[in-house]
Design a protein around this motif. Structure first.
Motif, PDB file in Angstrom:
ATOM      1  N   SER A   1       4.255  11.899 -13.681  1.00  2.00           N
ATOM      2  CA  SER A   1       4.447  10.904 -11.790  1.00  2.00           C
ATOM      3  C   SER A   1       4.284  12.287 -10.843  1.00  2.00           C
ATOM      4  O   SER A   1       4.463  13.107 -11.371  1.00  2.00           O
ATOM      5  CB  SER A   1       5.811  10.853 -11.897  1.00  2.00           C
ATOM      6  OG  SER A   1       5.810   9.436 -12.830  1.00  2.00           O
TER       7      SER A   1
ATOM      8  N   LEU B   1       1.243   8.394  -8.751  1.00  3.14           N
ATOM      9  CA  LEU B   1       1.643   7.622  -9.103  1.00  3.14           C
ATOM     10  C   LEU B   1       3.385   7.839  -9.261  1.00  3.14           C
ATOM     11  O   LEU B   1       3.267   8.923  -9.624  1.00  3.14           O
ATOM     12  CB  LEU B   1       0.692   8.291 -10.601  1.00  3.14           C
ATOM     13  CG  LEU B   1      -0.177   8.570 -11.049  1.00  3.14           C
ATOM     14  CD1 LEU B   1      -0.932   9.104 -12.040  1.00  3.14           C
ATOM     15  CD2 LEU B   1      -0.839   7.272 -10.191  1.00  3.14           C
TER      16      LEU B   1
ATOM     17  N   HIS C   1       5.076   6.447 -12.036  1.00  2.93           N
ATOM     18  CA  HIS C   1       5.647   5.155 -13.625  1.00  2.93           C
ATOM     19  C   HIS C   1       4.942   4.564 -14.262  1.00  2.93           C
ATOM     20  O   HIS C   1       4.316   3.594 -13.945  1.00  2.93           O
ATOM     21  CB  HIS C   1       7.081   5.090 -13.830  1.00  2.93           C
ATOM     22  CG  HIS C   1       7.723   3.802 -13.573  1.00  2.93           C
ATOM     23  ND1 HIS C   1       7.834   2.708 -12.181  1.00  2.93           N
ATOM     24  CD2 HIS C   1       7.435   2.778 -14.269  1.00  2.93           C
ATOM     25  CE1 HIS C   1       8.106   1.961 -12.396  1.00  2.93           C
ATOM     26  NE2 HIS C   1       8.452   1.525 -13.623  1.00  2.93           N
ATOM     27  N   ARG C   2       5.338   4.983 -15.445  1.00  5.69           N
ATOM     28  CA  ARG C   2       3.957   3.967 -16.851  1.00  5.69           C
ATOM     29  C   ARG C   2       4.307   2.891 -17.058  1.00  5.69           C
ATOM     30  O   ARG C   2       5.426   2.919 -17.213  1.00  5.69           O
ATOM     31  CB  ARG C   2       3.649   4.986 -17.661  1.00  5.69           C
ATOM     32  CG  ARG C   2       1.849   4.580 -18.899  1.00  5.69           C
ATOM     33  CD  ARG C   2       2.295   5.637 -19.852  1.00  5.69           C
ATOM     34  NE  ARG C   2       2.311   6.875 -19.601  1.00  5.69           N
ATOM     35  CZ  ARG C   2       0.609   7.680 -19.715  1.00  5.69           C
ATOM     36  NH1 ARG C   2       0.161   6.806 -20.073  1.00  5.69           N
ATOM     37  NH2 ARG C   2       0.940   8.864 -19.194  1.00  5.69           N
TER      38      ARG C   2
ATOM     39  N   THR D   1       0.598   1.208 -22.004  1.00  2.17           N
ATOM     40  CA  THR D   1      -0.611   1.501 -22.847  1.00  2.17           C
ATOM     41  C   THR D   1      -1.884   1.273 -22.935  1.00  2.17           C
ATOM     42  O   THR D   1      -0.687   0.294 -24.491  1.00  2.17           O
ATOM     43  CB  THR D   1      -0.462   3.094 -22.693  1.00  2.17           C
ATOM     44  OG1 THR D   1       0.202   4.448 -21.995  1.00  2.17           O
ATOM     45  CG2 THR D   1      -2.042   4.143 -23.440  1.00  2.17           C
TER      46      THR D   1
ATOM     47  N   SER E   1      -4.199   3.611 -19.044  1.00  2.00           N
ATOM     48  CA  SER E   1      -2.694   3.433 -19.416  1.00  2.00           C
ATOM     49  C   SER E   1      -2.579   3.252 -17.816  1.00  2.00           C
ATOM     50  O   SER E   1      -3.204   3.185 -16.790  1.00  2.00           O
ATOM     51  CB  SER E   1      -2.465   5.034 -19.126  1.00  2.00           C
ATOM     52  OG  SER E   1      -2.713   6.263 -18.103  1.00  2.00           O
TER      53      SER E   1
ATOM     54  N   TRP F   1       0.167   2.380 -14.307  1.00  2.00           N
ATOM     55  CA  TRP F   1       1.196   3.182 -13.653  1.00  2.00           C
ATOM     56  C   TRP F   1       1.682   2.041 -12.616  1.00  2.00           C
ATOM     57  O   TRP F   1       0.332   1.499 -11.492  1.00  2.00           O
ATOM     58  CB  TRP F   1       0.424   4.132 -13.195  1.00  2.00           C
ATOM     59  CG  TRP F   1      -0.014   5.391 -14.251  1.00  2.00           C
ATOM     60  CD1 TRP F   1      -0.964   5.673 -15.541  1.00  2.00           C
ATOM     61  CD2 TRP F   1       1.463   5.978 -14.406  1.00  2.00           C
ATOM     62  NE1 TRP F   1      -0.544   6.837 -15.822  1.00  2.00           N
ATOM     63  CE2 TRP F   1       0.867   6.889 -15.966  1.00  2.00           C
ATOM     64  CE3 TRP F   1       2.669   6.830 -13.672  1.00  2.00           C
ATOM     65  CZ2 TRP F   1       0.824   8.294 -16.037  1.00  2.00           C
ATOM     66  CZ3 TRP F   1       2.751   7.956 -14.576  1.00  2.00           C
ATOM     67  CH2 TRP F   1       2.497   8.546 -15.827  1.00  2.00           C
ATOM     68  N   GLN F   2       2.484   2.441 -12.682  1.00  2.00           N
ATOM     69  CA  GLN F   2       3.036   1.558 -10.996  1.00  2.00           C
ATOM     70  C   GLN F   2       3.169   3.000  -9.971  1.00  2.00           C
ATOM     71  O   GLN F   2       2.960   4.274 -10.524  1.00  2.00           O
ATOM     72  CB  GLN F   2       4.374   1.229 -11.112  1.00  2.00           C
ATOM     73  CG  GLN F   2       5.408   1.217  -9.856  1.00  2.00           C
ATOM     74  CD  GLN F   2       6.684   0.065  -9.789  1.00  2.00           C
ATOM     75  OE1 GLN F   2       6.706  -0.317 -10.621  1.00  2.00           O
ATOM     76  NE2 GLN F   2       7.312   0.428  -9.287  1.00  2.00           N
ATOM     77  N   ALA F   3       2.333   2.747  -9.064  1.00  2.00           N
ATOM     78  CA  ALA F   3       2.469   3.439  -7.885  1.00  2.00           C
ATOM     79  C   ALA F   3       1.974   3.060  -6.578  1.00  2.00           C
ATOM     80  O   ALA F   3       2.656   2.020  -6.408  1.00  2.00           O
ATOM     81  CB  ALA F   3       0.542   4.130  -8.230  1.00  2.00           C
TER      82      ALA F   3
ATOM     83  N   SER G   1      -0.546  -1.109  -8.705  1.00  2.00           N
ATOM     84  CA  SER G   1      -0.803  -0.236 -10.118  1.00  2.00           C
ATOM     85  C   SER G   1      -2.067   0.334 -10.400  1.00  2.00           C
ATOM     86  O   SER G   1      -3.483  -0.181  -9.407  1.00  2.00           O
ATOM     87  CB  SER G   1      -0.468  -1.549 -10.693  1.00  2.00           C
ATOM     88  OG  SER G   1       0.792  -2.525 -10.858  1.00  2.00           O
TER      89      SER G   1
END
Length: 429
Positions: free
Chosen positions: A7, A17, A19-20, A23, A28, A30-32, A42
């Motif tokens: 993160s 990034l 949090h993931r 996967t 993977s 990620w929320q971004a 994302s």
């Protein structure tokens, strides 16, 4: 390649990034946050070791083109794609929620209403794709993201990256990671490597619905080859193999959705979703669904019963009056028994007073009634006595008028004759 991602990293100088989210075989998710546009997003990155970056790059580019063409509420919107430090990436709209695979791992199986909601959302995405000649070919719970909104859950389909490939796509779709991803939801023709069309997606959607209802995919195996062989040749298990009291309409839906012959399946995503809704609407929710669908039994859930069923039974009718009851003799209406006190005071003596309070005055009333009856009977007796006396007086008058005056002492009188007789002459001196 960066390993591992953490993160706070900023991808391509723009996407930070946070949090993931999950996967999958292609990397993977990620929320971004887009630090340039100042909006959430994302990001999917091919960050897993052993990936064929050429395959993944082509897949991400194909997904971006497919999403741009589809433009559906139930297809994730692709905003950007590219490569950063040797890692292919694709940027989606912001996704708040979880994928279906995560939810199934947590809940095992879903209630029927949720299954129908998910199937309808995915069916809308497939219908749009099939109109454009796009076949997903790798539909599975990991590729269905459940976005939570104030109005409910919106299923969004991810990963159209292998859409339009040939029959070997099942291998490309499931072997791009360091470990082989088992194709639990592949259609029989796909498992056999035959040419596929849009109906392969319909099988996959039916298999996902089967898993959501039962907690198991239709076919299971830990070996890739064995799993494909079972999908291709084994009979499809029934819903009743896992659940009790499955309605016939729902079992019939399963037979059509998971037919080995594509010609015998539903022939459109809309038809599949509508048939599932009809089957669930006609079904009696007993045994085959989770508690959210089944609800409490009526006799165990008072709130679901009618108001009239919750009322206390009416009191029994009063008993018929006894002949010994003074009120009954006088033709008065029977007294109603007063209700027992609902709340008693703490003192036993006060409890007795409270219980006897409704009967206050009852003995006084009885005494008054009896006194009135006694007076009435006394008047009747007096009147009767006067009448008897008058009758006796009249009789005595008549008798006196008919009898002669008494004679001198010693003279005999005959009482047998009713007619008067002359007086006898005085005796001789």
């Amino acid at each position: 390649m960066l390993d591992p991602l953490i993160s706070g990293m900023v991808v391509a100088g723009r996407y930070r990034l946070e949090h993931r989210l999950g996967t999958g075989a292609a990397g993977s998710l990620w929320q971004a946050r887009d630090v340039v546009a100042g909006r959430p997003c994302s990001v999917r990155l091919a960050d897993e070791g052993g990936l064929d970056l050429g395959v993944v790059r082509a897949r991400f580019e194909a997904e971006a083109r497919a999403a741009e063409a589809l433009r559906s509420e139930n297809v994730v919107n692709v905003l950007d794609h590219g490569e950063w430090m040797g890692m292919p990436f694709v940027v989606f709209e912001a996704l708040e929620g979880e994928d279906l695979a995560t939810r199934l791992r947590r809940e095992e199986r879903l209630d029927a209403a949720s299954v129908h909601e998910i199937v309808c959302g995915v069916a809308r995405a497939l219908a749009r794709a099939h109109e454009l000649g796009i076949v997903h070919r790798d539909l599975k719970p990991e590729n269905i993201f459940l976005v939570q909104t104030p109005g409910g859950t919106i299923p969004k389909v991810l990963d159209f990256g292998i859409a339009g490939g040939d029959g070997s796509a099942v291998n490309r779709a499931t072997k791009c990671g360091p470990q082989v991803a088992l194709p639990f939801y592949a259609s029989p023709e796909h498992a056999l490597g035959k040419p596929v069309d849009f109906r392969t997606d319909l099988w996959s959607l039916g298999a996902i619905a089967f898993h959501c209802l039962t907690g198991h995919p239709p076919f299971e195996s830990t070996a890739h080859g064995e799993l494909l062989a079972r999908i291709a040749s084994d009979d499809v298990p029934k819903l009743s193999d896992y659940l009790d009291d499955v309605p016939p309409a729902l079992e019939a839906w399963r037979e059509n959705a998971l037919s080995k012959d594509p010609e015998l399946r539903f022939q459109s995503a809309e038809e599949l979703a509508e048939a599932l809704g009809d089957a669930l609407a006609r079904a009696t929710p007993t045994g085959f669904a989770s508690p959210e669908w089944q609800g409490e039994a009526a006799d165990e859930n008072p709130s679901s019963r009618k108001a009239t069923e919750l009322l206390p039974p009416p009191p029994p009718p009063p008993p018929p009056p006894s002949p010994d009851d003074v009120e009954w003799l006088l033709g008065l209406p029977p007294r109603q028994s007063p209700p027992a006190a609902e709340v008693l005071s703490e003192s036993p003596l006060s409890q007795q007073r409270d219980l006897l309070a409704p009967y206050a005055g009852t003995n006084t009333r009885r005494r008054r009634i009896r006194i009135a009856i006694g007076a009435f009977m006394g008047v009747l007796l007096a009147i009767g006595a006067v009448a008897v006396m008058r009758t006796t007086a009249q009789t005595d008058g008549l008798t006196a008028a008919r009898l002669p005056e008494p004679g001198p002492a010693g003279a005999p009188v005959s009482a047998a004759r009713r007619d008067p007789i002359p007086a006898l002459p005085a005796p001789w001196p």
